[in-house]
Design a protein around this motif. Structure first.
Motif, PDB file in Angstrom:
ATOM      1  N   LEU A   2       0.848  -1.193   0.000  1.00  0.00           N
ATOM      2  CA  LEU A   2       0.000   0.000   0.000  1.00  0.00           C
ATOM      3  C   LEU A   2       0.882   1.240   0.000  1.00  0.00           C
ATOM      4  O   LEU A   2       1.660   1.473   0.927  1.00  0.00           O
ATOM      5  N   VAL A   3       0.768   2.044  -1.067  1.00  0.00           N
ATOM      6  CA  VAL A   3       1.578   3.254  -1.181  1.00  0.00           C
ATOM      7  C   VAL A   3       0.690   4.484  -1.048  1.00  0.00           C
ATOM      8  O   VAL A   3      -0.352   4.595  -1.710  1.00  0.00           O
ATOM      9  N   LEU A   4       1.110   5.384  -0.160  1.00  0.00           N
ATOM     10  CA  LEU A   4       0.430   6.668  -0.020  1.00  0.00           C
ATOM     11  C   LEU A   4       1.115   7.653  -0.968  1.00  0.00           C
ATOM     12  O   LEU A   4       2.325   7.845  -0.900  1.00  0.00           O
ATOM     13  N   GLY A   5       0.362   8.237  -1.880  1.00  0.00           N
ATOM     14  CA  GLY A   5       0.901   9.221  -2.814  1.00  0.00           C
ATOM     15  C   GLY A   5       0.512  10.620  -2.375  1.00  0.00           C
ATOM     16  O   GLY A   5      -0.601  10.832  -1.874  1.00  0.00           O
ATOM     17  N   ILE A   6       1.440  11.567  -2.545  1.00  0.00           N
ATOM     18  CA  ILE A   6       1.175  12.966  -2.190  1.00  0.00           C
ATOM     19  C   ILE A   6       1.609  13.854  -3.345  1.00  0.00           C
ATOM     20  O   ILE A   6       2.708  13.712  -3.865  1.00  0.00           O
ATOM     21  N   GLU A   7       0.719  14.766  -3.764  1.00  0.00           N
ATOM     22  CA  GLU A   7       1.010  15.643  -4.908  1.00  0.00           C
ATOM     23  C   GLU A   7       0.621  17.081  -4.561  1.00  0.00           C
ATOM     24  O   GLU A   7      -0.531  17.354  -4.235  1.00  0.00           O
ATOM     25  N   THR A   8       1.616  17.985  -4.615  1.00  0.00           N
ATOM     26  CA  THR A   8       1.328  19.407  -4.360  1.00  0.00           C
ATOM     27  C   THR A   8       2.160  20.297  -5.285  1.00  0.00           C
ATOM     28  O   THR A   8       2.567  21.387  -4.883  1.00  0.00           O
ATOM     29  N   SER A   9       2.420  19.841  -6.536  1.00  0.00           N
ATOM     30  CA  SER A   9       3.368  20.616  -7.360  1.00  0.00           C
ATOM     31  C   SER A   9       2.804  21.910  -7.914  1.00  0.00           C
ATOM     32  O   SER A   9       3.534  22.828  -8.249  1.00  0.00           O
ATOM     33  N   CYS A  10       1.468  21.998  -8.018  1.00  0.00           N
ATOM     34  CA  CYS A  10       0.896  23.213  -8.609  1.00  0.00           C
ATOM     35  C   CYS A  10      -0.330  23.659  -7.819  1.00  0.00           C
ATOM     36  O   CYS A  10      -0.183  24.143  -6.707  1.00  0.00           O
ATOM     37  N   ASP A  11      -1.517  23.486  -8.376  1.00  0.00           N
ATOM     38  CA  ASP A  11      -2.697  24.028  -7.692  1.00  0.00           C
ATOM     39  C   ASP A  11      -3.709  22.968  -7.259  1.00  0.00           C
ATOM     40  O   ASP A  11      -4.882  23.271  -7.076  1.00  0.00           O
ATOM     41  N   GLU A  12      -3.255  21.723  -7.095  1.00  0.00           N
ATOM     42  CA  GLU A  12      -4.133  20.694  -6.534  1.00  0.00           C
ATOM     43  C   GLU A  12      -3.410  20.107  -5.326  1.00  0.00           C
ATOM     44  O   GLU A  12      -2.254  19.708  -5.451  1.00  0.00           O
ATOM     45  N   THR A  13      -4.113  20.045  -4.187  1.00  0.00           N
ATOM     46  CA  THR A  13      -3.547  19.342  -3.036  1.00  0.00           C
ATOM     47  C   THR A  13      -4.142  17.946  -3.096  1.00  0.00           C
ATOM     48  O   THR A  13      -5.359  17.799  -3.003  1.00  0.00           O
ATOM     49  N   ALA A  14      -3.289  16.924  -3.301  1.00  0.00           N
ATOM     50  CA  ALA A  14      -3.855  15.600  -3.540  1.00  0.00           C
ATOM     51  C   ALA A  14      -3.133  14.514  -2.747  1.00  0.00           C
ATOM     52  O   ALA A  14      -1.922  14.573  -2.537  1.00  0.00           O
ATOM     53  N   ARG A  49       0.222  28.539   0.419  1.00  0.00           N
ATOM     54  CA  ARG A  49      -0.592  28.698   1.629  1.00  0.00           C
ATOM     55  C   ARG A  49      -1.771  27.737   1.638  1.00  0.00           C
ATOM     56  O   ARG A  49      -2.109  27.151   2.662  1.00  0.00           O
ATOM     57  N   GLN A  50      -2.406  27.582   0.480  1.00  0.00           N
ATOM     58  CA  GLN A  50      -3.533  26.657   0.379  1.00  0.00           C
ATOM     59  C   GLN A  50      -3.092  25.219   0.666  1.00  0.00           C
ATOM     60  O   GLN A  50      -3.769  24.481   1.374  1.00  0.00           O
ATOM     61  N   HIS A  51      -1.937  24.828   0.099  1.00  0.00           N
ATOM     62  CA  HIS A  51      -1.431  23.474   0.347  1.00  0.00           C
ATOM     63  C   HIS A  51      -1.193  23.267   1.835  1.00  0.00           C
ATOM     64  O   HIS A  51      -1.536  22.228   2.399  1.00  0.00           O
ATOM     65  N   THR A  52      -0.578  24.264   2.486  1.00  0.00           N
ATOM     66  CA  THR A  52      -0.273  24.153   3.913  1.00  0.00           C
ATOM     67  C   THR A  52      -1.561  23.942   4.714  1.00  0.00           C
ATOM     68  O   THR A  52      -1.603  23.133   5.639  1.00  0.00           O
ATOM     69  N   ALA A  53      -2.606  24.673   4.333  1.00  0.00           N
ATOM     70  CA  ALA A  53      -3.858  24.574   5.078  1.00  0.00           C
ATOM     71  C   ALA A  53      -4.581  23.249   4.837  1.00  0.00           C
ATOM     72  O   ALA A  53      -5.289  22.757   5.718  1.00  0.00           O
ATOM     73  N   THR A  54      -4.438  22.660   3.650  1.00  0.00           N
ATOM     74  CA  THR A  54      -5.266  21.489   3.329  1.00  0.00           C
ATOM     75  C   THR A  54      -4.542  20.148   3.337  1.00  0.00           C
ATOM     76  O   THR A  54      -5.196  19.104   3.330  1.00  0.00           O
ATOM     77  N   ILE A  55      -3.205  20.137   3.339  1.00  0.00           N
ATOM     78  CA  ILE A  55      -2.500  18.860   3.153  1.00  0.00           C
ATOM     79  C   ILE A  55      -2.864  17.815   4.225  1.00  0.00           C
ATOM     80  O   ILE A  55      -3.112  16.644   3.899  1.00  0.00           O
ATOM     81  N   VAL A  56      -2.907  18.224   5.512  1.00  0.00           N
ATOM     82  CA  VAL A  56      -3.164  17.223   6.560  1.00  0.00           C
ATOM     83  C   VAL A  56      -4.575  16.638   6.440  1.00  0.00           C
ATOM     84  O   VAL A  56      -4.735  15.410   6.391  1.00  0.00           O
ATOM     85  N   PRO A  57      -5.625  17.476   6.329  1.00  0.00           N
ATOM     86  CA  PRO A  57      -6.956  16.876   6.137  1.00  0.00           C
ATOM     87  C   PRO A  57      -7.058  16.019   4.872  1.00  0.00           C
ATOM     88  O   PRO A  57      -7.747  14.985   4.874  1.00  0.00           O
ATOM     89  N   VAL A  58      -6.372  16.410   3.798  1.00  0.00           N
ATOM     90  CA  VAL A  58      -6.449  15.631   2.547  1.00  0.00           C
ATOM     91  C   VAL A  58      -5.799  14.257   2.730  1.00  0.00           C
ATOM     92  O   VAL A  58      -6.341  13.233   2.308  1.00  0.00           O
ATOM     93  N   VAL A  59      -4.640  14.211   3.396  1.00  0.00           N
ATOM     94  CA  VAL A  59      -3.970  12.923   3.628  1.00  0.00           C
ATOM     95  C   VAL A  59      -4.824  12.031   4.548  1.00  0.00           C
ATOM     96  O   VAL A  59      -5.016  10.842   4.290  1.00  0.00           O
ATOM     97  N   ARG A  60      -5.362  12.636   5.596  1.00  0.00           N
ATOM     98  CA  ARG A  60      -6.232  11.869   6.507  1.00  0.00           C
ATOM     99  C   ARG A  60      -7.410  11.263   5.754  1.00  0.00           C
ATOM    100  O   ARG A  60      -7.763  10.104   5.956  1.00  0.00           O
TER     101      ARG A  60
END
Ligand code: KG4
Ligand code: ZN
Length: 337
Positions: A2-14, A49-60
Motif C-alpha cells: 500500500l503506497v500513499l501518494g502525495i502531490e502538491t506541485s501546482c494548484d491541486e492538493t492531492a 498557503r492553500q497546500h499548507t492549510a489542506t495537506i493534513v486533512p487531505v492525507v487523513r
C-alpha cells in the motif's frame, strides 16, 4: 503493498492510496481552481498557503477512504519536482515527516513520470496496461513532450515544445477570449457546439520533418484576429473560435504523435497530462488509431489532470526497484524527466 501518494506541485492538493501499483483504494483531490480563478492564473504564494492549510486533512481523508490505518502504509511517494518550489515543499516536508514518524520508506517522484504512470492504474476504460516499449504524448500546463518509454523508469525524449506547452496555449488563448481559468476546460466545453473550420488558424509544424511543437504562432494569430475586430466574439461565434483553436492544437498533437510512432516503429500510444482530458483530442486520437492501426491508451479524464494516485503508481514502481529518498530529500522545481 500500500503506497500513499502525495502531490502538491501546482494548484491541486492531492493524496491517494494505491495497492500494488494498480488498484486505487482512494484518490482525494482538493482543487484550488476557485481560489486562483479570480487572479486569472495560479499565484504561487497563494498556492503554497492553500497546500499548507489542506495537506493534513487531505492525507487523513485518503487513509479514511481507503479504510486503512497509518500502520498499514508500506511506503510514501511524493512529487519532488518539477513544479512551484513553495508548493512542492509542502508535499515533500509532509512526506518526510510521515515517513520518519511511521518508519516507512519515502520516494521522490518526478511529476512527469507520475503522468506517464497514470495509465497503469486499474480502470474499466483501460482493460490492460500498455506493453513496453511504447510512445507517450505528455500534454499538460507546463509540458508538451513525445517520450519513448522502454521500461519502468526508462524513457527518452523524442520531441518537445519550443515555446508554450499545449495546456499553456489553451489557457492563454482562453484568457484572450475572456473565458475563465483554466482556459483549456472552457475551450473544450465551448468547442462542443462550435464549427472547427470557421476560422483558419495556423498549424505550426516548424520543419516538415521534426517532432517538436510550437504554439506561439497560434497565440499571435488569435491576438491579431481579435485586435482587428471592434467587438469581441460571443455566442455561437465565440464557440466557433474556440472550436477552431482546439482543432489547431489537436491537429498538431495528432500529426506529430503519428509521425513519432512511425519513426520509432512503435504500435502503442499513451496520451497523458491535463490536456489529455480534452474531448477533441481524445476523439481525434481514436480516429488516428483506427486509421493507422496503433493501440491507444488514455487514462480517464480525472487521472489526466493532476492527482496523487498517479504519483503513488510511479512511486510503487520506484519502491519495487529498491529506490529510497535520502532523509534530506529536496525539491527541484526544474527537475527534467
Ligand atoms: O497535468 P495538469 O493538471 O497540470 C500540469 O502538470 O500542468 O494540466 C493542466 C493543464 C491546464 O493547462 C489545463 O487548461 C489543461 O491541462 N486542461 C485541459 C483540459 N483539462 C485540463 N485542456 C484542454 N481541455 C481540457 N478538457
Ligand atoms: Zn501535471
Amino acid at each position: 503493498m500500500l503506497v500513499l501518494g502525495i502531490e502538491t506541485s501546482c494548484d491541486e492538493t492531492a493524496a491517494a492510496v494505491v495497492e500494488d501499483g494498480r488498484r486505487v483504494r482512494s484518490d482525494v483531490v482538493a482543487s484550488q481552481i476557485l481560489v486562483h480563478a479570480e487572479f486569472g492564473g495560479v499565484v504561487p504564494e497563494v498556492a503554497s498557503r492553500q497546500h499548507t492549510a489542506t495537506i493534513v486533512p487531505v492525507v487523513r481523508r485518503a487513509l479514511q477512504e481507503a479504510s486503512i490505518a497509518w500502520s498499514q502504509v508500506d511506503g510514501i511517494a511524493v512529487t519532488s519536482g518539477p513544479g512551484l518550489v513553495g508548493a512542492l515543499l509542502v508535499g515533500v516536508e509532509t512526506a518526510k515527516a510521515l515517513g520518519h514518524a511511521l518508519g516507512r520508506p519515502v520516494v521522490g517522484v518526478n511529476h512527469l513520470a507520475g503522468h506517464l504512470a497514470a495509465v497503469y492504474l486499474e480502470d474499466p476504460a483501460l482493460p490492460e496496461p500498455p506493453p513496453y516499449p511504447h510512445l507517450a504524448l505528455l500534454v499538460s500546463g507546463g509540458h508538451t513532450a513525445l517520450i519513448r518509454v522502454d521500461g519502468s523508469g526508462r524513457h527518452r525524449l523524442v520531441g518537445s515544445t519550443r515555446d508554450d506547452a499545449a495546456g499553456e496555449a489553451f489557457d492563454k488563448v482562453g484568457k484572450m477570449l475572456g473565458l475563465g481559468y483554466p482556459g483549456g476546460v472552457q475551450i473544450d466545453r465551448l468547442s462542443a457546439t462550435g464549427n472547427r473550420d470557421a476560422f483558419a488558424l495556423p498549424r505550426a509544424l516548424p520543419a516538415r520533418d521534426d517532432l517538436d511543437f510550437s504554439f506561439s504562432g497560434l497565440k499571435t494569430a488569435v491576438s491579431t484576429l481579435l485586435a482587428a475586430r471592434s467587438v469581441a466574439p460571443e455566442g455561437p461565434e465565440l464557440a466557433d473560435l474556440a472550436a477552431s483553436v482546439q482543432a489547431a492544437i489537436v491537429d498538431v498533437l495528432v500529426k506529430k504523435s503519428r509521425r513519432a510512432l512511425a519513426r520509432e516503429g512503435l504500435g502503442h500510444l499513451v496520451v497523458c497530462g491535463g490536456v489529455a482530458a480534452n474531448r477533441g483530442l481524445r476523439a481525434a486520437m481514436a480516429v488516428a488509431a483506427a486509421e493507422d492501426g496503433f493501440r491507444l491508451y488514455i487514462p480517464p479524464p480525472k487521472r489526466c489532470t493532476d492527482n496523487a494516485a498517479m504519483i503513488a503508481a510511479a512511486g510503487a514502481q520506484s519502491l519495487r526497484r529498491g529506490e529510497r529518498a535520502p532523509v534530506d530529500l529536496a525539491v527541484d522545481p526544474g527537475l527534467p524527466l
